[in-house]
Design an enzyme around this catalytic site. Structure first.
Site, PDB file in Angstrom:
ATOM      1  N   ASP A 106      15.843  65.422  56.575  1.00 32.25           N
ATOM      2  CA  ASP A 106      15.702  64.424  57.492  1.00 32.25           C
ATOM      3  C   ASP A 106      16.286  63.068  56.954  1.00 32.25           C
ATOM      4  OD1 ASP A 106      15.986  66.361  59.636  1.00 32.25           O
ATOM      5  OD2 ASP A 106      13.691  66.318  59.723  1.00 32.25           O
ATOM      6  N   GLU A 109      10.398  60.526  56.018  1.00 38.54           N
ATOM      7  CA  GLU A 109      11.543  61.115  56.477  1.00 38.54           C
ATOM      8  C   GLU A 109      12.540  60.148  57.352  1.00 38.54           C
ATOM      9  OE1 GLU A 109      10.976  64.787  58.584  1.00 38.54           O
ATOM     10  OE2 GLU A 109       9.202  63.984  59.507  1.00 38.54           O
TER      11      GLU A 109
END
Length: 648
Positions: free
Chosen positions: A563, A539
């Site tokens: 994210d 992420e």
């Protein structure tokens, strides 16, 4: 007095259900607690006053607490306000996933009617069931001073009986978790201190209990109807429902009920309260048409949850609806047909047949373990946050859990969960899905979603701060009990541990060292433990660039597209001004995912996707073609995703 200001991150703000949960949390503290927002204040222990405050997402709110546990109260309530998923239940259509139904053709509106508000997708036609409870006409009566205490007691008894009837409705078979949350919100309104205080004050001044209830309810409902936010305006419906229930109990009258509605009927009404709908056999309702209401009302939310076509705000007269013998509706377009002719009826029936076929085709995929046309197997798993969501995921056909968010065990409580409690939770989760895998993410919190018991200093940008594995490695007193609990659940045989916010291979090695310490501690304590796979969330851009090196240290990757997208695009996913940049399908994001997938393939480990993009039919082929073997999503999306895989 303790005071703290925070930016509200609760998705859509403190509407009815998050407000109910916020108040419940506030009431667990003895301190007096006030919340202030936009220049106004309210008791944090009053659901009505809190909703009227109209606290929205991204507002700045100030908490003030005075009492022995003031510091704990402010800490816990601040955590709640800064948690986007607080009160995580189904929201109105503005953020709900679209139903998997084919769009119906436009219905032919009755000459006397017009298009209403499309509140719940689907087409329906059936005999009309007119639901028009008689208006309450309770003239006020003066109560002598010597009888007022008895009148107050009569009100208290009626209130208790009404709340009990709400709870009985909540326990009816066929209701979903979200329906129960709506009824809990009604209970909170009925038991609200401000509402009770208004009624008791009127009784103390000589007003009889029934008219005091009606007057207090009318005043509060008017306050909600004056608000600008459409969702909060719709809460006036809840106030009227609660008021009516208490008043009818006081006068000993029974209300008209939907419990006796014939199967396959279309309900036509002025307005339907959530409680009225909860008393019906929901599977028997063909459709709903109301003169009042909005897509944000609780009846609309319940209709969507149960797949009941609904049109609200339909501009026919009460007399026209009462006179209708047959009603057809298109819940996607908002059109209604009263007493349709043969051509209109045939068109509606054709749409119903197409929608049923689409549902049947998806239903068949619930038990399918999908493979692509060339034989590649892809696991379609569920994203979960609590054990209460297990049944829904299994019914949807989840092939395990691709993301279990352990932070929800730590939130909305005053102390950190112990090792035993966590071990029991993780074990139950693993056993519920065995032999399918369960991927359990270690504690993923930071300044944007802190928990009681862990102090987070103010950070200008908590998304780039002390969070996830960074925090855990510096707080072994918090992290090691969780790791030991996960190890104690691993003998089930399907537990996989996922590390969030990895940006350096050294973090993975540090976690492995802690795990070995935890194994030794469990051996010394005589607790069984077993093998497991260790993976990392991809992420951060750093994890993408170092994917080849990290892949040699772990057993799997899981791409967190939410994210990853905001970090790759440098676009805050909570900021609407940069929303056009926050797209998982952006070429830069897809390139990052492709690079991580290549590193996984070369290292011989598997890779999954657990962000919202995992459920998107337009992206599933990209993921699969790049070697993704697991897609994890909300349970409602699982059948559609399975179908997509089989078509690749």
């Amino acid at each position: 007095m303790i005071e703290r200001s925070v930016v509200v991150r609760v998705h859509e703000g403190l509407h009815a259900r998050p407000a109910t949960q916020f108040v419940k949390l506030a009431k667990s503290f003895s301190s007096d607690i006030e919340i202030r927002c936009n220049g106004r204040g309210a008791s944090a222990k009053s659901a009505v006053k809190l909703m009227l405050l109209g606290v929205k997402e991204n507002d700045e709110a100030t908490l003030r607490a005075d009492g022995e546990d003031a510091a704990d109260a402010v800490s816990a309530l601040s955590t709640f306000l800064q948690t986007p998923d607080a009160g995580d239940v189904a929201l109105p259509a503005r953020d709900a996933e679209p139903a998997a139904t084919a769009p119906a053709p436009a219905a032919t509106p009755a000459p006397s009617g017009s298009r209403g508000i499309a509140a719940s997708e689907g087409t329906a036609i059936g005999p009309a069931f007119a639901f028009f409870p008689a208006a309450l006409d309770i003239p006020p009566r003066d109560v002598p001073a010597e009888e007022r205490e008895a009148e107050r007691a009569r009100y208290s008894a009626a209130l208790a009986a009404t709340v009990q009837s709400f709870r009985e409705a909540k326990a009816r078979p066929g209701l979903k978790r979200d329906d129960a949350a709506i009824i809990d919100a009604l209970v909170d309104v009925a038991e609200d201190a401000e509402f009770i205080g208004s009624v008791e004050t009127a009784i103390g001044q000589g007003r009889d209990a029934p008219s005091a209830v009606v007057e207090a309810g009318r005043a509060i409902a008017a306050s909600f109807e004056a608000l600008a936010d459409p969702y909060l305006r719709a809460r006036a419906e809840d106030i009227r429902s609660v008021t009516r229930g208490i008043a009818l109990t006081l006068i000993g009258a029974k209300d008209l009920t939907l419990a006796d509605m014939p199967k396959g009927s279309v309900i036509v009404a002025d307005e339907i309260a959530a409680l009225d709908l909860a008393k019906a056999t929901l599977a028997d309702i063909a459709g709903i048409v109301c003169r009042k209401g909005a897509a944000t009302s609780h009846v609309a939310i319940m209709a969507r949850a149960h797949g009941i076509p609904a049109v609200l705000g339909f501009s026919a007269s009460e007399e026209q609806l009462k006179a209708a013998r047959t009603v057809g509706l298109d819940g996607a377009s908002g059109e209604v047909v009263l007493d349709p002719d043969a051509e209109s009826a045939a068109r509606l029936q054709s749409a119903i047949a197409r929608e049923a076929e689409e549902r049947r085709s998806l239903e068949a995929y619930r038990t399918v373990e999908p493979r692509t046309r060339d034989g590649r197997r892809v696991e379609i798993a569920a994203n979960l946050g609590s054990l209460a969501e297990i049944d829904g995921a299994r019914q949807a056909g989840a092939m395990g859990v691709g993301l279990f968010r352990t932070e929800f065990l730590f939130m909305e409580r005053r102390t950190l969960p112990g090792e035993d409690e966590q071990a029991e939770t993780y074990t139950k989760l693993a056993e519920a899905f065995a032999p399918y895998p369960v991927v359990i993410r270690t504690l993923d919190i930071g300044g944007d979603k802190p928990v009681a018991g862990i102090d987070f200093e103010h950070e200008d940008n908590p998304f780039l701060g002390w969070r996830g594995v960074r925090m855990c490695l510096e707080r072994p007193d918090v992290f090691k009990p969780q790791l030991r609990a996960l190890l104690r659940a691993s003998p089930v045989g399907n537990v996989k541990i996922l590390l969030p916010m990895i940006a350096d291979v050294g973090e993975v090695r540090a976690v492995r060292a802690l795990i070995e310490e935890c194994r030794a501690e469990l051996d010394a304590a005589g607790h069984a433990h077993g093998p497991f796979e260790l993976g990392v969330m991809v992420e951060t851009p750093a994890a993408v660039f170092l994917a080849a090196e990290i892949a040699r240290e772990v057993d799997f990757f899981s791409v967190g597209t939410n994210d990853l997208t905001q970090y790759v695009m440098a676009a805050d996913r909570l900021n609407p001004r940069v929303a056009k940049l926050n797209r998982a399908e952006h070429p830069a994001v897809l390139a990052a995912i492709r690079q991580a997938a290549q590193a996984a393939r070369e290292a011989g480990i598997w890779i999954g996707v657990c962000g919202e993009a995992a459920a998107r039919p337009d992206l599933i082929p990209f993921f699969v073609e790049n070697g993704v073997t697991e897609l994890s999503m909300s349970p409602a999306s699982i059948p559609r995703a399975k179908k997509c895989v089989t078509e690749i």
